[in-house]
Design a protein around this motif. Structure first.
Motif, PDB file in Angstrom:
ATOM      1  N   ALA A  29       0.836  -1.206   0.000  1.00 27.30           N
ATOM      2  CA  ALA A  29       0.000   0.000   0.000  1.00 27.30           C
ATOM      3  C   ALA A  29       0.867   1.251   0.000  1.00 27.30           C
ATOM      4  CB  ALA A  29      -0.930  -0.011   1.202  1.00 27.30           C
ATOM      5  N   VAL A  30       1.864   1.287   0.880  1.00 30.19           N
ATOM      6  CA  VAL A  30       2.668   2.505   0.969  1.00 30.19           C
ATOM      7  C   VAL A  30       3.463   2.711  -0.329  1.00 30.19           C
ATOM      8  CG1 VAL A  30       4.747   1.570   2.080  1.00 30.19           C
ATOM      9  CG2 VAL A  30       4.063   3.912   2.532  1.00 30.19           C
ATOM     10  N   VAL A  31       3.941   1.602  -0.898  1.00 26.57           N
ATOM     11  CA  VAL A  31       4.673   1.713  -2.165  1.00 26.57           C
ATOM     12  C   VAL A  31       3.742   2.197  -3.280  1.00 26.57           C
ATOM     13  CG1 VAL A  31       5.766   0.349  -3.985  1.00 26.57           C
ATOM     14  CG2 VAL A  31       6.484   0.052  -1.612  1.00 26.57           C
ATOM     15  N   ALA A  32       2.528   1.634  -3.322  1.00 31.32           N
ATOM     16  CA  ALA A  32       1.601   2.001  -4.399  1.00 31.32           C
ATOM     17  C   ALA A  32       1.213   3.470  -4.297  1.00 31.32           C
ATOM     18  CB  ALA A  32       0.361   1.114  -4.343  1.00 31.32           C
ATOM     19  N   VAL A  33       0.889   3.929  -3.071  1.00 33.58           N
ATOM     20  CA  VAL A  33       0.504   5.335  -2.916  1.00 33.58           C
ATOM     21  C   VAL A  33       1.664   6.238  -3.334  1.00 33.58           C
ATOM     22  CG1 VAL A  33      -0.148   7.123  -1.273  1.00 33.58           C
ATOM     23  CG2 VAL A  33      -1.167   4.844  -1.103  1.00 33.58           C
ATOM     24  N   ALA A  34       2.876   5.879  -2.874  1.00 36.42           N
ATOM     25  CA  ALA A  34       4.043   6.697  -3.217  1.00 36.42           C
ATOM     26  C   ALA A  34       4.234   6.742  -4.726  1.00 36.42           C
ATOM     27  CB  ALA A  34       5.291   6.144  -2.537  1.00 36.42           C
ATOM     28  N   LEU A  35       4.083   5.595  -5.380  1.00 33.88           N
ATOM     29  CA  LEU A  35       4.286   5.565  -6.831  1.00 33.88           C
ATOM     30  C   LEU A  35       3.254   6.420  -7.552  1.00 33.88           C
ATOM     31  CD1 LEU A  35       5.248   1.860  -7.679  1.00 33.88           C
ATOM     32  CD2 LEU A  35       6.689   3.898  -7.771  1.00 33.88           C
ATOM     33  N   VAL A  39       4.180   9.387  -9.915  1.00 36.12           N
ATOM     34  CA  VAL A  39       3.851   9.411 -11.345  1.00 36.12           C
ATOM     35  C   VAL A  39       3.195  10.740 -11.709  1.00 36.12           C
ATOM     36  CG1 VAL A  39       2.303   8.440 -13.092  1.00 36.12           C
ATOM     37  CG2 VAL A  39       3.707   6.928 -11.698  1.00 36.12           C
ATOM     38  N   VAL A  40       2.257  11.184 -10.851  1.00 34.63           N
ATOM     39  CA  VAL A  40       1.594  12.461 -11.139  1.00 34.63           C
ATOM     40  C   VAL A  40       2.625  13.588 -11.194  1.00 34.63           C
ATOM     41  CG1 VAL A  40      -0.010  14.181 -10.244  1.00 34.63           C
ATOM     42  CG2 VAL A  40      -0.614  11.745 -10.197  1.00 34.63           C
ATOM     43  N   ILE A  41       3.472  13.652 -10.155  1.00 37.66           N
ATOM     44  CA  ILE A  41       4.470  14.730 -10.128  1.00 37.66           C
ATOM     45  C   ILE A  41       5.490  14.533 -11.252  1.00 37.66           C
ATOM     46  CG2 ILE A  41       6.304  15.825  -8.788  1.00 37.66           C
ATOM     47  CD1 ILE A  41       4.846  14.963  -6.257  1.00 37.66           C
ATOM     48  N   GLY A  42       6.023  13.313 -11.365  1.00 35.55           N
ATOM     49  CA  GLY A  42       7.132  13.048 -12.284  1.00 35.55           C
ATOM     50  C   GLY A  42       6.738  13.235 -13.742  1.00 35.55           C
ATOM     51  N   VAL A  43       5.601  12.655 -14.130  1.00 33.70           N
ATOM     52  CA  VAL A  43       5.182  12.786 -15.525  1.00 33.70           C
ATOM     53  C   VAL A  43       4.798  14.239 -15.803  1.00 33.70           C
ATOM     54  CG1 VAL A  43       3.498  12.058 -17.256  1.00 33.70           C
ATOM     55  CG2 VAL A  43       4.482  10.380 -15.700  1.00 33.70           C
ATOM     56  N   GLY A  44       4.129  14.875 -14.825  1.00 34.95           N
ATOM     57  CA  GLY A  44       3.759  16.277 -14.995  1.00 34.95           C
ATOM     58  C   GLY A  44       4.987  17.153 -15.207  1.00 34.95           C
ATOM     59  N   VAL A  45       5.962  17.017 -14.305  1.00 38.34           N
ATOM     60  CA  VAL A  45       7.182  17.823 -14.429  1.00 38.34           C
ATOM     61  C   VAL A  45       7.890  17.482 -15.741  1.00 38.34           C
ATOM     62  CG1 VAL A  45       9.468  18.218 -13.454  1.00 38.34           C
ATOM     63  CG2 VAL A  45       7.482  18.150 -11.958  1.00 38.34           C
ATOM     64  N   GLY A  46       7.943  16.200 -16.073  1.00 45.73           N
ATOM     65  CA  GLY A  46       8.584  15.792 -17.320  1.00 45.73           C
ATOM     66  C   GLY A  46       7.926  16.463 -18.528  1.00 45.73           C
ATOM     67  N   MET A  47       6.576  16.546 -18.509  1.00 47.46           N
ATOM     68  CA  MET A  47       5.876  17.175 -19.630  1.00 47.46           C
ATOM     69  C   MET A  47       6.169  18.669 -19.693  1.00 47.46           C
ATOM     70  SD  MET A  47       2.281  15.102 -19.383  1.00 47.46           S
ATOM     71  CE  MET A  47       1.303  16.200 -20.377  1.00 47.46           C
ATOM     72  N   LEU A  48       6.413  19.270 -18.522  1.00 46.69           N
ATOM     73  CA  LEU A  48       6.700  20.713 -18.511  1.00 46.69           C
ATOM     74  C   LEU A  48       8.105  21.025 -19.034  1.00 46.69           C
ATOM     75  CD1 LEU A  48       5.160  21.939 -15.119  1.00 46.69           C
ATOM     76  CD2 LEU A  48       4.393  22.451 -17.453  1.00 46.69           C
ATOM     77  N   LEU A  98      11.225   9.807  -8.001  1.00 49.06           N
ATOM     78  CA  LEU A  98      11.127  10.864  -9.010  1.00 49.06           C
ATOM     79  C   LEU A  98      12.155  10.712 -10.126  1.00 49.06           C
ATOM     80  CD1 LEU A  98      10.227  14.074  -7.010  1.00 49.06           C
ATOM     81  CD2 LEU A  98       8.826  12.798  -8.630  1.00 49.06           C
ATOM     82  N   LEU A  99      13.414  10.387  -9.779  1.00 51.31           N
ATOM     83  CA  LEU A  99      14.445  10.375 -10.826  1.00 51.31           C
ATOM     84  C   LEU A  99      14.111   9.415 -11.962  1.00 51.31           C
ATOM     85  CD1 LEU A  99      17.123  11.423 -11.944  1.00 51.31           C
ATOM     86  CD2 LEU A  99      18.228   9.495 -10.857  1.00 51.31           C
ATOM     87  N   PRO A 100      13.874   8.129 -11.656  1.00 49.84           N
ATOM     88  CA  PRO A 100      13.579   7.245 -12.798  1.00 49.84           C
ATOM     89  C   PRO A 100      12.352   7.688 -13.596  1.00 49.84           C
ATOM     90  CG  PRO A 100      13.561   6.012 -10.716  1.00 49.84           C
ATOM     91  CD  PRO A 100      13.942   7.406 -10.389  1.00 49.84           C
ATOM     92  N   ILE A 101      11.338   8.195 -12.904  1.00 49.71           N
ATOM     93  CA  ILE A 101      10.105   8.539 -13.621  1.00 49.71           C
ATOM     94  C   ILE A 101      10.292   9.797 -14.468  1.00 49.71           C
ATOM     95  CG2 ILE A 101       7.687   9.202 -13.347  1.00 49.71           C
ATOM     96  CD1 ILE A 101       7.607   7.378 -10.888  1.00 49.71           C
ATOM     97  N   VAL A 102      10.851  10.858 -13.868  1.00 52.17           N
ATOM     98  CA  VAL A 102      11.061  12.094 -14.636  1.00 52.17           C
ATOM     99  C   VAL A 102      12.007  11.818 -15.802  1.00 52.17           C
ATOM    100  CG1 VAL A 102      12.004  14.422 -14.610  1.00 52.17           C
ATOM    101  CG2 VAL A 102      10.694  13.611 -12.677  1.00 52.17           C
ATOM    102  N   ARG A 103      13.103  11.121 -15.510  1.00 49.13           N
ATOM    103  CA  ARG A 103      14.102  10.923 -16.553  1.00 49.13           C
ATOM    104  C   ARG A 103      13.508  10.140 -17.722  1.00 49.13           C
ATOM    105  NH1 ARG A 103      19.234   8.149 -14.475  1.00 49.13           N
ATOM    106  NH2 ARG A 103      17.708   6.471 -14.350  1.00 49.13           N
ATOM    107  N   ASN A 104      12.783   9.074 -17.398  1.00 50.41           N
ATOM    108  CA  ASN A 104      12.218   8.283 -18.487  1.00 50.41           C
ATOM    109  C   ASN A 104      11.111   9.027 -19.224  1.00 50.41           C
ATOM    110  OD1 ASN A 104      13.960   6.379 -17.366  1.00 50.41           O
ATOM    111  ND2 ASN A 104      12.636   4.697 -17.986  1.00 50.41           N
ATOM    112  N   THR A 105      10.360   9.875 -18.509  1.00 51.78           N
ATOM    113  CA  THR A 105       9.345  10.667 -19.204  1.00 51.78           C
ATOM    114  C   THR A 105      10.016  11.570 -20.232  1.00 51.78           C
ATOM    115  OG1 THR A 105       7.995  10.678 -17.210  1.00 51.78           O
ATOM    116  CG2 THR A 105       7.457  12.299 -18.894  1.00 51.78           C
TER     117      THR A 105
END
Ligand SMILES: Nc1ncnc2c1ncn2[C@@H]1O[C@H](COP(=O)(O)OP(=O)(O)O)[C@@H](O)[C@H]1O
Ligand SMILES: [Mg+2]
Lengths: 221, 236, 353
Positions: A29-35, A39-48, A98-105
């Motif tokens: 649960a804690v991992v899923a919520v964190a992910l 994802v919301v922050i990382g993909v959002g920032v990546g798109m910006l 954040l790093l893996p998600i932003v970077r891959n986005t």
């Protein structure tokens, strides 16, 4: 010195199966919520930032710094401000993801061939339309790989979070340490560690499954 | 300029920490840990453990990676990689505490656990680096009359060097972090300050330990990055 | 002092302008394969000969060639260079005296161009000054300015330039034998043509014994002293000079491999001077002329491109010496056909359709 008593371990699991499953569930649960937050922050920032060189490298460098900081240190720094338990755990896990998600986005959005972008524009799509309608679906497999890496990272890190009273199977590991010398120490630590390994493998398999069924057929290898 | 961002940030953060600490009035418990002698000793332990781990990993994992790419047995390769991947999924704290329970607490246990935990990045990068050497390059080297050892030492390893070094860098960052956990099994290091600060509710101690560890991690990562750039063969 | 095999290798090595290569009943069967990749292959390459292996992909050209420097070990049969059985020699020592060029080029990315070329001389223990001089000489030979290219890295060169370095590197220790596996296969048509032309010029002065693998029949015609047309399991369908193969293909397989336009392909082999030139006055003075160094194929190209009925033929000093027309070109072929089986040529173009 502590010898492994296999029958003892099985009995231990039988007696505490409810509690073990509960801890495993909290761990996930804690991992899923964190992910999800990441994802919301990382993909959002990546798109910006994906097509702005300076903010892009600044964001990726900062996310890299967060990942470099040892988890016990990061958790400890959060305790004075946020207390113990779920909150510091979630913040730390989000930061690490954040790093893996932003970077891959960013990598995924940039990997879309210019010809595809041009034809999308040529068909009259506006930049946001191109980003959401064309680039994001094409980048999805790469973004998903980033989330998968983040998942593996956070499942392991969540174990240490038990030291600041975070939820999950890490608690068994620390209980084992606390009862060092007693006959249950090994059972406790082994249960926590093996449980986390199994969770990591299951989650990884789930990601393989998600990747298969959410990637556009045309993009599959 | 970009290259010096990390050292500048580290110096600034340490400066702010120092100013903050000197503005506090420390009680007797805090004074016992927040003094130069104690901090230097913990830092020395922490760096010692990290460096010993990285050196051992380099000496053990690179040859293992080379041997594995050379073996013809698929079974051996699959087994080792399978174990290594499960190892990847094993939490560091689990490895350290299990080893302490099964064996003993203290420095040697921490060292062994850290080596196990930091092994995979170097092993897998060594294998990846060697495997991605272009088949045409390898065949030319052989066709020009190099012995298998010459092909390895003069062609394959230099070409794989950037990837192997990147693995070592990751493994150094891993081991700084894992060395923090060494405190749980009485192996010293800056983790002591974090844990003492938490258990005794002395946040200045906790913050100092955490900031120092973070700064060490960033600095070692930065040094490894610079070394990576300097050691990378030109032309690659 | 020396082991007997050392002296054998030295004797091969000393013969820098071409050694004889004999393949005798050579067979290669890869493990777990039902059929052989090469079966009972026998051939002799005379010193200084440039031999082309040509055949469709997968017919066993590469396998046959790579057995000569023991990158691939033959299952049975023997291979001799200047009478010495290569299977009895140390493979690494042997390879230092056999130039080797492959399609992927395989330049070492972490070494400069100069270091790449110096690899074999270094393995052979040459002195520094000798190596430096040799590197410069070779770069000049392959038309790359040493002051400009010596210290560059492979990735800083174009594909064609890289392939030149590949050839220079193979020539470094002046080997008597060169093995080349589709060396120009990955380059664009224009680069390929200039590489081929330079390579021909180079071979004229070097006189190495060369085994050259290609799947491009036109390349084989252009470069080869003799061509071996190979089919499945590296069976030799015909082994002869390009002119003879074009004029008289041994069987339908060879004809179909030659494809359309055997007559046009033959023109490549015939110099303009073979034609009976017309009077200078037949051609109008214009920018397009034909040189006596050109082939009849070049002359035909020029005629078609210019659209003129006749073109001026000039000598090396650019002095007009005559004129040429399409009729005069076909007269050369016509004169050629009767004495080497006209029927063969007809059936060749028939089978090509
Ligand atoms: N290492 C190998 N193992 C098994 N079969 C091979 C190997 N190398 C080549 N072959 C097979 O041998 C045949 C000849 O291959 P090759 O010599 O590479 O042909 P070519 O160079 O004419 O294209 C092909 O059918 C190919 O599939
Ligand atoms: Mg081939």
């Amino acid at each position: 010195m502590n010898q492994l008593d296999f029958d003892g371990l099985l009995t231990f699991w039988q007696q505490r199966s409810g509690d073990i499953l509960d801890m495993a569930f909290q761990h996930i649960a804690v991992v899923a919520v964190a992910l999800m937050i990441a994802v919301v922050i990382g993909v959002g920032v990546g798109m910006l930032v994906w097509d702005r060189p300076v903010p892009r490298s600044a964001v990726i460098a900062s996310a890299g710094v967060a990942l470099t900081i040892p988890s016990l240190a990061l958790l400890a720094i959060l305790v004075p401000a946020f207390g113990l338990g779920w909150v510091p755990t979630l913040i730390a896990l989000v930061l690490y993801s954040l790093l893996p998600i932003v970077r891959n986005t960013v990598v995924g959005l940039r990997a879309v061939p210019p010809a595809v972008m041009e034809s999308a524009k040529g068909m009259g799509m506006n930049p946001l339309g191109v980003l959401v309608g064309v680039q994001l679906p094409m980048a999805w497999p790469i973004i998903l790989t980033g989330v998968r890496v983040a998942a593996q990272l956070t499942i392991g890190t969540a174990a240490i979070a038990a030291y600041v009273a975070g939820p999950g199977l890490g608690q068994y590991i620390f209980k084992g340490l606390a009862s060092l010398g007693s006959k249950n120490a090994l059972n406790l630590a082994l249960t926590g560690t093996i449980g986390i390994v199994i969770l990591a493998l299951i989650v990884d398999a789930i990601f393989v499954f998600i990747a298969r069924y959410t990637t556009s057929r045309g993009l599959r290898a | 300029m970009k290259r010096f961002t990390t050292p500048i940030v580290v110096v600034l953060v340490l400066g702010v920490l120092l100013i903050w600490l000197s503005s506090l009035t420390l009680d007797s418990i805090e004074q016992r840990t927040l003094n130069v002698g104690y901090i230097v000793e913990r830092t020395r332990e922490h760096l010692g453990l990290t460096i010993a781990t990285s050196a051992l990993v380099a000496v053990l994992a690179i040859p293992t990676g080379i041997a594995l790419t050379r073996t013809r047995s698929r079974l051996v390769r699959a087994t080792v990689l399978g174990i290594a991947n499960i190892g990847q999924a094993t939490p560091a704290v689990g490895v350290i505490i299990l080893l302490a329970i099964l064996w003993q607490t203290g420095y040697s246990t921490a060292l062994v656990a850290l080596v196990i935990y930091s092994f995979l990045p170097v092993l897998s990068n060594t294998m990846t680096g060697l495997q991605q050497v272009d088949e045409g390059v390898r065949e030319s080297a052989k066709g020009m009359g190099m012995t298998p050892n010459q092909v390895l030492l003069r062609i394959e390893l230099p070409i794989a060097a950037p990837v192997i070094l990147a693995g070592l860098r990751t493994s150094i960052v891993f081991s700084v972090g894992a060395a923090t956990i060494a405190t749980f099994i009485n192996a010293g290091g800056l983790g002591d300050m974090i844990v003492n600060g938490l258990t005794l509710q002395r946040f200045p101690v906790l913050i100092t330990g955490a900031v120092l560890v973070a700064c060490i991690a960033l600095s070692l990562d930065w040094i490894a990055g610079v070394a990576e750039d300097l050691l990378r063969p030109r032309g690659i | 002092m020396h082991k007997p095999e050392d002296t054998a290798i030295l004797q091969i090595a000393r013969n820098t302008s071409g050694a004889q290569i004999v393949l005798d009943q050579v067979t290669k069967t890869y493990p777990h394969q039902p059929t052989s990749a090469v079966e009972n292959f026998s051939m002799t390459a005379e010193p200084g000969e440039l031999i082309m292996f040509v055949g469709p992909s997968g017919c066993g050209k590469t396998t046959t060639m790579k057995m000569i420097n023991r990158i691939i070990e033959p299952t049975s049969g023997s291979i001799r260079i200047d009478g010495r059985d290569v299977l009895s020699l140390d493979p690494n020592e042997l390879r230092r005296h056999i130039g080797y060029v492959i399609q992927q080029i395989g330049l070492f990315p972490h070494m400069t161009i100069a270091e790449n070329i110096a690899v074999v001389p270094k393995l052979l223990g040459w002195t520094k000054s000798r190596i430096n001089a040799r590197v410069d000489e070779l770069l000049e030979t392959v038309k790359l300015d040493p002051t400009k290219f010596s210290h560059r890295y492979p990735k800083q060169l174009s594909g064609g330039q890289q392939q030149r370095v590949g050839v220079a590197r193979a020539l470094a220790a002046d080997p008597p034998v060169m093995l080349m596996d589709e060396p120009f296969g990955a380059t664009d048509p224009i680069t390929r043509e200039s590489l081929q032309a330079e390579f021909l010029r180079l071979q004229e002065s070097l006189g190495k014994t060369i085994i050259f693998v290609t799947h491009d029949f036109d390349e084989a015609v252009r470069l080869g002293d003799r061509i071996a047309v190979l089919s499945e399991r590296s069976q030799i369908e015909q082994f002869d000079t390009p002119a003879n193969i074009l004029a008289a293909p041994a069987n339908d397989y060879v004809s179909s491999f030659i494809g359309h336009g055997a007559a046009i392909k033959r023109l490549v082999l015939i110099p303009v001077t073979e034609a009976k030139l017309g009077p200078i006055g037949d051609a109008e003075a214009g920018p397009i002329t034909v040189s006596i160094a050109d082939s009849l194929r070049d002359a035909l190209d020029a005629l078609v491109l210019s659209g003129a009925p006749a073109l001026m033929v000039v000598n090396a000093a650019k002095k007009p010496i005559g004129s040429i027309t399409v009729e005069r070109i076909s007269a050369v072929l016509g004169a050629d056909i009767p004495d080497v089986q006209g029927a063969g040529l007809v059936s060749a173009s028939g089978a090509g359709r």
